[in-house]
Design an enzyme around this catalytic site. Structure first.
Site, short mmCIF file in Angstrom:
data_model
loop_
_atom_site.label_atom_id
_atom_site.label_comp_id
_atom_site.label_asym_id
_atom_site.label_seq_id
_atom_site.Cartn_x
_atom_site.Cartn_y
_atom_site.Cartn_z
CB THR A 150 -13.05 6.16 4.28
OG1 THR A 150 -11.89 5.52 4.29
CG2 THR A 150 -13.00 7.82 4.42
CE LYS A 193 -3.05 5.68 -1.24
NZ LYS A 193 -4.27 6.59 -2.05
CE1 TYR A 234 -3.56 2.79 0.46
CE2 TYR A 234 -2.25 3.43 2.44
CZ TYR A 234 -3.35 3.75 1.49
OH TYR A 234 -3.96 5.01 1.93
#
Length: 323
Positions: free
Chosen positions: A235, A202, A198
């Site tokens: 989220t 990014k 991840y």
């Protein structure tokens, strides 16, 4: 274009006082029927971004991989903003074929494109591959947006003007500060870690943004590219974390986590603020320019990643002509 009413301004100001000047000045910006695409715009930060851009009079297209979820988002935003300028187009960023089909459908509309928000992403998913064989974090978060942006570049260049540059906003994360880019193992085949994969995706987005801005400047294009860090936002991205972390998140969300509305504020700022007119190659956090990881400024690494990415997604590397 839709006028900014008092309730629209009040809602924007509640998210961030910095957006006040942006919203007021955007009356002029929205006068030429601005069009925006937001990936992952059906929920979370993306949903809030779409809602506020629509409030400012933009025609916003949600690019997402869930038709029912996307249409429901359109319905809710139309109800909340009283504007019909929101629509959904299917786009699965984990599929190069789907991305190309999305761009074809968008081009068939014969409309300009003034703002592209690369927002969609997955986080900490178990090891798995996209239909094209890419590790999912790298394939969806990074390569999907790399291809989408490149396929839409001509439209963005045609839409930008000297006084109103088209804008590309890419959502990264503070995890890029601890990331390593393994050019010899971008698919994390040697040793898979959800956190490492991840973070690498990014960091790749930051490197991509800086290289893209360099190329846009070299070509004299009226397009800017910036990257934003939304902060730690509450989220659905956390659905793949370990259950103990989920419990801790639930217990501390009110204290440490931003609401999606707050998380979207920097993206909205990058998309409409007059302070960002003509400014590119910036890393933004809390509506302010700040420094990204040192490795992200390595121009050699930016070039190598760009070249490798072109090979992976099957497009020509036009950047070879630019130092």
């Amino acid at each position: 274009s839709c006028p900014l009413d008092a309730s629209s301004l009040a809602e924007l100001f509640a998210i961030s006082p910095v957006l006040e000047a942006s919203a007021l000045s955007f009356k002029k910006f929205s006068g030429y029927h601005a069009v925006a695409i937001v990936t992952g715009g059906a929920k979370g930060i993306g949903y809030q971004t779409v809602k506020h851009l629509a409030r400012l009079g933009m025609h916003v297209i949600i690019a997402g991989n869930n038709e029912s979820e996307g249409q429901e988002a359109v319905r809710k935003i139309q109800e909340e903003t009283l504007t019909g300028k929101v629509e959904f187009l299917y786009c699965d960023l984990a599929s190069m074929k789907s991305i190309r089909q999305f761009v074809q459908r968008f081009r068939a509309k014969n409309c300009p494109l003034h703002v592209l928000v690369n927002n969609a992403g997955v986080m900490l998913v178990p090891e798995r591959k996209t239909e094209d064989g890419f590790e999912e974090h790298f394939g969806l978060n990074y390569l999907g947006h790399f291809l989408l942006t490149n396929l839409l570049l001509d439209t963005l260049k045609q839409s930008g003007t000297h006084s109103h540059n088209a804008r590309i906003i890419t959502v990264s994360s503070a995890t890029h500060y601890v990331a390593k880019l393994h050019l010899n193992d971008l698919q994390s085949r040697c040793s898979y870690s959800p956190h490492g994969a991840y973070a690498q995706s990014k960091l790749a987005l930051v490197l991509f943004t800086y290289r893209l801005q360099h190329l846009l400047t070299a070509n004299g294009s009226h397009v800017t590219a910036n990257v934003v860090d939304p902060g730690v936002v509450n989220t659905d991205l956390y659905k793949h974390v370990f259950w103990v972390v989920k419990v801790a998140k639930w217990m501390t969300a009110w204290l440490f986590f931003k609401a999606p509305e707050e998380g979207a504020s920097t993206t909205i700022y990058a998309a409409v603020s007059p302070e960002m007119e003509g400014a590119g190659g910036c890393y933004l956090y809390n509506e302010e320019r700040t420094k990204s990881a040192d490795v992200a400024y390595d121009e050699g690494l930016q070039r190598r990643l760009w070249t490798e990415s072109c090979k992976m997604v099957g497009i020509s590397d036009e950047s070879r002509r630019v130092p």
